[in-house]
Design a protein around this motif. Sequence first.
Motif, PDB file in Angstrom:
ATOM      1  N   THR A  13       0.839  -1.197   0.000  1.00 12.43           N
ATOM      2  CA  THR A  13       0.000   0.000   0.000  1.00 12.43           C
ATOM      3  C   THR A  13       0.870   1.242   0.000  1.00 12.43           C
ATOM      4  OG1 THR A  13      -1.665  -1.186   1.263  1.00 12.43           O
ATOM      5  CG2 THR A  13      -1.842   1.206   1.214  1.00 12.43           C
ATOM      6  N   LYS A  14       0.841   1.974  -1.110  1.00 15.45           N
ATOM      7  CA  LYS A  14       1.690   3.159  -1.244  1.00 15.45           C
ATOM      8  C   LYS A  14       1.105   4.310  -0.441  1.00 15.45           C
ATOM      9  CE  LYS A  14       3.174   1.772  -5.835  1.00 15.45           C
ATOM     10  NZ  LYS A  14       2.469   0.505  -5.786  1.00 15.45           N
ATOM     11  N   ASN A  15       1.977   5.204  -0.032  1.00 16.38           N
ATOM     12  CA  ASN A  15       1.541   6.354   0.758  1.00 16.38           C
ATOM     13  C   ASN A  15       1.830   7.639   0.001  1.00 16.38           C
ATOM     14  OD1 ASN A  15       0.403   7.599   2.919  1.00 16.38           O
ATOM     15  ND2 ASN A  15       1.893   6.870   4.419  1.00 16.38           N
ATOM     16  N   LEU A  16       1.107   8.679   0.364  1.00 12.62           N
ATOM     17  CA  LEU A  16       1.253   9.968  -0.295  1.00 12.62           C
ATOM     18  C   LEU A  16       2.132  10.872   0.551  1.00 12.62           C
ATOM     19  CD1 LEU A  16       0.214  11.809  -2.619  1.00 12.62           C
ATOM     20  CD2 LEU A  16      -1.570  12.552  -1.050  1.00 12.62           C
ATOM     21  N   LYS A  17       3.177  11.436  -0.070  1.00 11.93           N
ATOM     22  CA  LYS A  17       4.083  12.301   0.682  1.00 11.93           C
ATOM     23  C   LYS A  17       4.291  13.606  -0.079  1.00 11.93           C
ATOM     24  CE  LYS A  17       6.370   8.475   2.986  1.00 11.93           C
ATOM     25  NZ  LYS A  17       7.622   7.763   3.277  1.00 11.93           N
ATOM     26  N   VAL A  18       3.220  14.371  -0.189  1.00 13.06           N
ATOM     27  CA  VAL A  18       3.276  15.660  -0.868  1.00 13.06           C
ATOM     28  C   VAL A  18       3.171  16.759   0.176  1.00 13.06           C
ATOM     29  CG1 VAL A  18       2.179  17.169  -2.545  1.00 13.06           C
ATOM     30  CG2 VAL A  18       2.238  14.714  -2.941  1.00 13.06           C
ATOM     31  N   PRO A  19       4.229  17.520   0.407  1.00 11.20           N
ATOM     32  CA  PRO A  19       4.148  18.586   1.405  1.00 11.20           C
ATOM     33  C   PRO A  19       3.190  19.680   0.957  1.00 11.20           C
ATOM     34  CG  PRO A  19       6.196  18.750   0.172  1.00 11.20           C
ATOM     35  CD  PRO A  19       5.526  17.464  -0.247  1.00 11.20           C
ATOM     36  N   PRO A  20       2.214  20.064   1.782  1.00  8.04           N
ATOM     37  CA  PRO A  20       1.280  21.117   1.385  1.00  8.04           C
ATOM     38  C   PRO A  20       1.969  22.474   1.323  1.00  8.04           C
ATOM     39  CG  PRO A  20       0.910  20.491   3.670  1.00  8.04           C
ATOM     40  CD  PRO A  20       1.932  19.540   3.124  1.00  8.04           C
ATOM     41  N   TYR A  21       1.676  23.234   0.279  1.00  7.66           N
ATOM     42  CA  TYR A  21       2.273  24.551   0.121  1.00  7.66           C
ATOM     43  C   TYR A  21       1.391  25.594   0.785  1.00  7.66           C
ATOM     44  CZ  TYR A  21       5.738  22.710  -3.024  1.00  7.66           C
ATOM     45  OH  TYR A  21       6.789  22.007  -3.526  1.00  7.66           O
ATOM     46  N   ASN A  22       1.960  26.362   1.676  1.00  9.22           N
ATOM     47  CA  ASN A  22       1.205  27.398   2.361  1.00  9.22           C
ATOM     48  C   ASN A  22       1.933  28.724   2.174  1.00  9.22           C
ATOM     49  OD1 ASN A  22      -0.327  29.000   4.011  1.00  9.22           O
ATOM     50  ND2 ASN A  22      -0.446  27.515   5.673  1.00  9.22           N
ATOM     51  N   LEU A  23       1.710  29.327   1.018  1.00  8.45           N
ATOM     52  CA  LEU A  23       2.387  30.587   0.714  1.00  8.45           C
ATOM     53  C   LEU A  23       2.058  31.670   1.720  1.00  8.45           C
ATOM     54  CD1 LEU A  23       1.927  30.604  -3.149  1.00  8.45           C
ATOM     55  CD2 LEU A  23       4.115  30.682  -1.974  1.00  8.45           C
ATOM     56  N   GLN A  24       0.861  31.615   2.292  1.00  5.95           N
ATOM     57  CA  GLN A  24       0.461  32.647   3.228  1.00  5.95           C
ATOM     58  C   GLN A  24       1.415  32.719   4.406  1.00  5.95           C
ATOM     59  OE1 GLN A  24      -3.473  32.214   4.843  1.00  5.95           O
ATOM     60  NE2 GLN A  24      -3.553  34.328   5.517  1.00  5.95           N
ATOM     61  N   ASN A  25       1.907  31.553   4.845  1.00  8.60           N
ATOM     62  CA  ASN A  25       2.840  31.535   5.970  1.00  8.60           C
ATOM     63  C   ASN A  25       4.291  31.476   5.517  1.00  8.60           C
ATOM     64  OD1 ASN A  25       0.996  31.678   8.106  1.00  8.60           O
ATOM     65  ND2 ASN A  25       0.528  29.511   7.920  1.00  8.60           N
ATOM     66  N   ASP A  26       4.614  30.490   4.658  1.00 10.98           N
ATOM     67  CA  ASP A  26       6.004  30.303   4.247  1.00 10.98           C
ATOM     68  C   ASP A  26       6.572  31.542   3.560  1.00 10.98           C
ATOM     69  OD1 ASP A  26       5.552  27.768   5.151  1.00 10.98           O
ATOM     70  OD2 ASP A  26       5.135  26.945   3.176  1.00 10.98           O
ATOM     71  N   GLY A  27       5.847  32.027   2.544  1.00  6.65           N
ATOM     72  CA  GLY A  27       6.323  33.186   1.796  1.00  6.65           C
ATOM     73  C   GLY A  27       6.354  34.438   2.634  1.00  6.65           C
ATOM     74  N   LYS A  28       5.348  34.598   3.489  1.00  8.88           N
ATOM     75  CA  LYS A  28       5.290  35.794   4.334  1.00  8.88           C
ATOM     76  C   LYS A  28       6.444  35.805   5.340  1.00  8.88           C
ATOM     77  CE  LYS A  28       1.957  38.516   6.987  1.00  8.88           C
ATOM     78  NZ  LYS A  28       2.855  38.864   8.090  1.00  8.88           N
ATOM     79  N   TYR A  29       6.711  34.665   5.945  1.00  6.77           N
ATOM     80  CA  TYR A  29       7.838  34.590   6.878  1.00  6.77           C
ATOM     81  C   TYR A  29       9.147  34.940   6.162  1.00  6.77           C
ATOM     82  CZ  TYR A  29       5.617  32.576  11.044  1.00  6.77           C
ATOM     83  OH  TYR A  29       4.874  32.381  12.183  1.00  6.77           O
ATOM     84  N   TYR A  30       9.285  34.445   4.946  1.00  7.01           N
ATOM     85  CA  TYR A  30      10.515  34.717   4.189  1.00  7.01           C
ATOM     86  C   TYR A  30      10.663  36.213   3.939  1.00  7.01           C
ATOM     87  CZ  TYR A  30      14.157  34.121   0.640  1.00  7.01           C
ATOM     88  OH  TYR A  30      15.340  34.184  -0.072  1.00  7.01           O
ATOM     89  N   ASN A  31       9.586  36.879   3.529  1.00  6.58           N
ATOM     90  CA  ASN A  31       9.639  38.328   3.303  1.00  6.58           C
ATOM     91  C   ASN A  31       9.965  39.089   4.576  1.00  6.58           C
ATOM     92  OD1 ASN A  31       9.256  38.447   0.583  1.00  6.58           O
ATOM     93  ND2 ASN A  31       7.143  39.149   0.646  1.00  6.58           N
ATOM     94  N   VAL A 266       5.994  39.804  -4.835  1.00  9.43           N
ATOM     95  CA  VAL A 266       5.640  38.442  -5.248  1.00  9.43           C
ATOM     96  C   VAL A 266       6.896  37.635  -5.584  1.00  9.43           C
ATOM     97  CG1 VAL A 266       4.484  37.065  -7.016  1.00  9.43           C
ATOM     98  CG2 VAL A 266       3.347  39.069  -6.051  1.00  9.43           C
ATOM     99  N   ALA A 267       7.853  38.264  -6.254  1.00 10.12           N
ATOM    100  CA  ALA A 267       9.091  37.565  -6.615  1.00 10.12           C
ATOM    101  C   ALA A 267       9.827  37.086  -5.370  1.00 10.12           C
ATOM    102  CB  ALA A 267       9.982  38.477  -7.448  1.00 10.12           C
ATOM    103  N   LYS A 268       9.877  37.939  -4.348  1.00 13.35           N
ATOM    104  CA  LYS A 268      10.529  37.548  -3.095  1.00 13.35           C
ATOM    105  C   LYS A 268       9.789  36.384  -2.438  1.00 13.35           C
ATOM    106  CE  LYS A 268      12.292  42.176  -1.967  1.00 13.35           C
ATOM    107  NZ  LYS A 268      12.153  43.327  -1.034  1.00 13.35           N
ATOM    108  N   MET A 269       8.458  36.471  -2.428  1.00 11.94           N
ATOM    109  CA  MET A 269       7.666  35.444  -1.774  1.00 11.94           C
ATOM    110  C   MET A 269       7.790  34.096  -2.489  1.00 11.94           C
ATOM    111  SD  MET A 269       3.687  35.727  -0.532  1.00 11.94           S
ATOM    112  CE  MET A 269       3.993  37.350   0.152  1.00 11.94           C
ATOM    113  N   VAL A 270       7.721  34.134  -3.809  1.00 10.68           N
ATOM    114  CA  VAL A 270       7.818  32.889  -4.583  1.00 10.68           C
ATOM    115  C   VAL A 270       9.215  32.291  -4.462  1.00 10.68           C
ATOM    116  CG1 VAL A 270       7.768  31.911  -6.910  1.00 10.68           C
ATOM    117  CG2 VAL A 270       5.978  33.501  -6.191  1.00 10.68           C
ATOM    118  N   LYS A 271      10.218  33.147  -4.477  1.00 14.41           N
ATOM    119  CA  LYS A 271      11.580  32.633  -4.318  1.00 14.41           C
ATOM    120  C   LYS A 271      11.752  32.003  -2.936  1.00 14.41           C
ATOM    121  CE  LYS A 271      15.148  35.247  -3.527  1.00 14.41           C
ATOM    122  NZ  LYS A 271      16.258  36.218  -3.634  1.00 14.41           N
ATOM    123  N   GLY A 272      11.161  32.629  -1.934  1.00 15.10           N
ATOM    124  CA  GLY A 272      11.220  32.050  -0.598  1.00 15.10           C
ATOM    125  C   GLY A 272      10.576  30.686  -0.541  1.00 15.10           C
TER     126      GLY A 272
END
Length: 446
Positions: A13-31, A266-272
Amino acid sequence: MDKIEDKKKIKYTKNLKVPPYNLQNDGKYYNDTLKFNAHQGHGFAAEQANNLVDQYKGDKAVVLNENVKNGPDRIVNGVQIQTKYCKNAQTAVQNCFKDGKFKYSGQQIEVPPEQYDEVVRLFEKRGIKNAIIRKGHVSYKVAKNIAKFGTIEGLTYDVVTGINIGINAFGISALFSFAFTKWNGGSTEECVKNALQTSSQIFGMNVVSHVFSQQFARSSLNGFAHQSTLNVLQKVLTKDQFATFANSFRDEGAKKIYGAAAQQNVAKMVKGQAVFAAGILVLQTGWDVISVTRGKISGKQLAKNFFSNLGSAGGGLACAVYGTCIAGPVGGLIGGIVGGIISQFAVKKVLDQITPDDLDEMAEILNNQIIKLQKEEYLLTEQEFNEVLNKIKSQINKDFLQNMFESSDRQQYAKKKLKDYFQQALKNRPKVKVNEEINNYFKNEG
């Protein structure tokens, strides 16, 4: 019995290992972390760190991130706060006045805890009685170190903020992993086990990758590929989409941005987020490399996992960006997850046509050995055989198959493990006493 029906086959039984993308937090923290590199970066670090502590205390706290002249830096439970983290109390107090007049009417003045008493005394000396001095949660030295690359304080701050993101990822990953395992024919027990295992792994990956991206933002490499990122985005996003994306993550009541300012944001956030995704990819690949050296997976499986994870990272990030442009942060989160799943599935589907997974090959060896033992050695009744299959299925898991893969003779390993189940089935058969049965038969006949 020429073959085992598909429904009776042992399957991994295979498992799913896709990390959810949360730009609202990840990108904002990076900025936000990029601001730590400014001349007064420790001041921004103090705002973020004090705000984080207030949030953990249960207060409604927000950093405004607005450069309004003499405006508050943050708000806690409706109270406006001006954060003044200077090298000493005298400088902090001096910066609160211009031409002898107090600049921050209606705001609390937040200072390092070690400077609090002296600041209060200096305000009283100036005859200012209506100013409220607030003792910050972190010291001036800690704030300075949070803003620097590679410090214990900075790493600790990143771990704490990473946990915030990781908790969110944990719940989402558990839900999708449970569903994915169910869709692949897993039992409820397998669904729960895989959900907990996967979400725990993704929680850890999110925390570590967040720390990686935040430290990257503080380093001298943070300007790397910024213009390239902007150039790519300008080719795929319209000006309106840039504005929608950028303003989706600005605090309520904050001034909206457009044009070049929105594009840069946006460029900063996406790069982050790209750095964050790269961190997860490095972790996934690094773990697989270790597994190869330990003989748990093959080099072929390493390559398959890498390209599958790479497809998930790229597809997830692209769909997170477009989802945000269409439906804001919620659209970005859904787009990131769905895009990651579809991309991973598509890439893996192609790779599966080239070569099967290691564990699928082990499962196939098991199936062949089961057929061989049944046909050539044991000839169990159908009921006995079904009971044996059910017992085997309940014991076959990833660890079993990996141990089998590590074995120098996988065929013999599988046969040895399986024979125990067949032999137990024979032991469980009712004992037949031939002489007694024959004597009883002739007595009844007579």
